[in-house]
Write an enzyme that holds these catalytic residues in place. Sequence first.
Site, PDB file in Angstrom:
ATOM      1  N   CYS A 133      32.247  73.837  15.882  1.00 59.96           N
ATOM      2  CA  CYS A 133      32.007  74.678  17.026  1.00 59.96           C
ATOM      3  C   CYS A 133      31.796  74.000  18.362  1.00 59.96           C
ATOM      4  O   CYS A 133      32.098  74.790  19.313  1.00 59.96           O
ATOM      5  CB  CYS A 133      31.136  75.658  16.781  1.00 59.96           C
ATOM      6  SG  CYS A 133      29.343  75.127  16.477  1.00 59.96           S
ATOM      7  N   GLU A 178      27.193  82.945  17.217  1.00 58.60           N
ATOM      8  CA  GLU A 178      27.769  81.691  17.594  1.00 58.60           C
ATOM      9  C   GLU A 178      29.122  81.492  17.318  1.00 58.60           C
ATOM     10  O   GLU A 178      29.310  81.447  15.978  1.00 58.60           O
ATOM     11  CB  GLU A 178      26.738  80.456  17.259  1.00 58.60           C
ATOM     12  CG  GLU A 178      27.190  79.439  17.730  1.00 58.60           C
ATOM     13  CD  GLU A 178      27.988  78.359  16.866  1.00 58.60           C
ATOM     14  OE1 GLU A 178      29.129  78.172  17.062  1.00 58.60           O
ATOM     15  OE2 GLU A 178      27.319  77.939  16.011  1.00 58.60           O
TER      16      GLU A 178
END
Length: 714
Positions: A308, A269
């Site tokens: 993120c 990720e």
Amino acid sequence: MPTAAAHDAVDAPVVPSYVRDGWWLPAEDSRLAVVADASTGEPVARFGAEGLDLGEVVEHARTVGRRTLGEMSLHERALRLKELAKHLFGQREELYEITVSSGVTTKDNLVDVDGGIGTLFTYSSKGRRELPNSNVVTEGPIEQLSADGSFLGGHVLTRIPGVAAQINAFNFPVWGMLEKFAPAFIAGVPTLVKPATPTGYITAAAVRMMVESGLLPDGSLQLISGSARGLLDVLDHRDMLSFTGSADTAGALRSHPHVVHGGVRFTAEADSLNAAVLGPDATEGTPEFDAFIRAVVTEMTVKAGQKCTAIRRVIVPEAQREAVTAALGRRIRDKVVLGDPRAAGVTMGALASRDQLRDVRGAVEEMLAAGGRIAHGALETPVVRTLSGEDATADEGAFLAPIVLTWEDPGAEAVHSREAFGPVTSVLGYRDLDDAVRLAARGGGSLVATVCTHDPDTARELTVGIAGHHGRVHLLDRDTARSSTGHGAAMPQLVHGGPGRAGGGEELGGTRAVKHHMQRTAVQGSPDLLTAVTGLWHTGAAQRLAGDPEFGGSAEEIHPFRKSLAELRLGDGVASGLRTVSEEEISAFAQTTGDTFYAHTDPEAAAANPFFPGIVAHGYLLVSWGAGLFVDPAPGPVLANYGLEDLRFLTPVAVGDSIRITLTAKRITPRVTDEHGEVRWDAVIHNQDGEVVATYDVLTLVEKENTTYAGWNA
């Protein structure tokens, strides 16, 4: 990151690793990384793992951790997860006190600390509701591979035989660990955590609390505080590595020979230039416009934009670009108080480190050189609220005021390729919806995008257009503005990850993440052997049926409703005799229930239907009769029927036909926390010619021991 030659060179504690079920410190002469308070610059911790044998750490997980976790079932591990969550929840205030050194506010802790603990609770609940109380998970239907049904095939999931290693980013030191740990623990796979050094002392504090709870099986969780260079060298096809961080590092890890050739499972990720798209209908003054502005500023300022999932690109109708830019600036001025999170009234803290501040400033400078313009904020050291409550500059802190960039050229390469990982966003104008989709896709694959509109057609066109480039789409309008969990919140029930630049991985998503830690295996064999392997009775496997001998029953068998879980076995069941269907009963059911559909009440219309021979019995009447045929009515260990699943009607039943039912114990699931469990029964209704009329599963609650009604009316 600065280093010190020895333990006593800087007055800050050395953060230990937790390996092989004990705390470990590097040698006295080791060189250590020093971590500073994000607000004051004072040293808070030192890190080093020089001399730690990573091979021994991994082997401890594969042996001791795998053994102790394997001694528990999926449900038992899920319940243990709940106890861990309760323990951490009771100590979260202590974690809050530790996290302030990283620049986070109370609101930030709700995302990281509380979010991580909440993920444990969610996985505990879903694991016990959605997975079997065993260590084998069946997946999909069984396939008949021979004409006579004696050879079957299907798929099972079992835990991988190695370790679930995780390398995490600095921005979520608690949630980042726990969201990966939870599904691995339920699956029965030991975890090895490598947190990012700038906030690793927070992760270590959480691990210490988990260890001190006494709830962790030996070897199930280990922590490396310091460099884990060489970790992939000791992993192989048995293991899994989950990475959160930069796309560059993800690429380097993904190209390691043990991933490329050695079979290490790898998921990432990574960087994500997430977008928020404002629909043409969401003009200034609408609830959608206001909700959009709130969402963007929230994502800019929570964790100082170090998420993120933060919104990096604000894509709006060109005619709205100036209004949106101005509204963002006003809300930042009105709502954001930058400073030391220990000071009263502060709503946004510092970046995690001076290194991070340097990186963000550098990224903004690159975007300015590429055509961006600062519409709000500045790169200079800002005036902040200090610990004393005074407003002043804090030169040793890692503070950066929120920055809104605007672009005359929305197609400029830099805005779609360079991420400033902090409180920075860019406002871009689009011509039409096709252009909005094109701009959103320029991010090269993202974790999440928000689509803000109250128009269904706009919502559909934008969502379908951008979904292939995103792991999640958050639809925002006036109806969800208050109830939405937000653009940036990765919910444990839904997948977290994204294609392309975002890493191509997938985390969370409920029990999907548990299955990521399991190997899917095709199994083939006889119904009896597949029943033994899967813990799920399959058609054709042995049965022990009470009931009518003409249809497989035996007077020597006990009715299954007289058996507790301690006595019941897969394949136990009952076979009924036939019951004849009359037109009077069909009519009475129609009048009593109000279901007077023509197939049950109008002979001429029913006969004209291509599926029916004339008047037919209601499907639900057949199910009711089926219950009457299989039930043993006396009080006993069967406490309740709580549902039917997978009901299918296959053959119509006409007046004068007869039906019978066979009920077989299909799955037995004792509850870890209760004195009863669930039994899933395979139910098949046949007609007088042996044709299958209906199939379904009956769900009941059954006592582990026959206690409630023991001796009842004896």
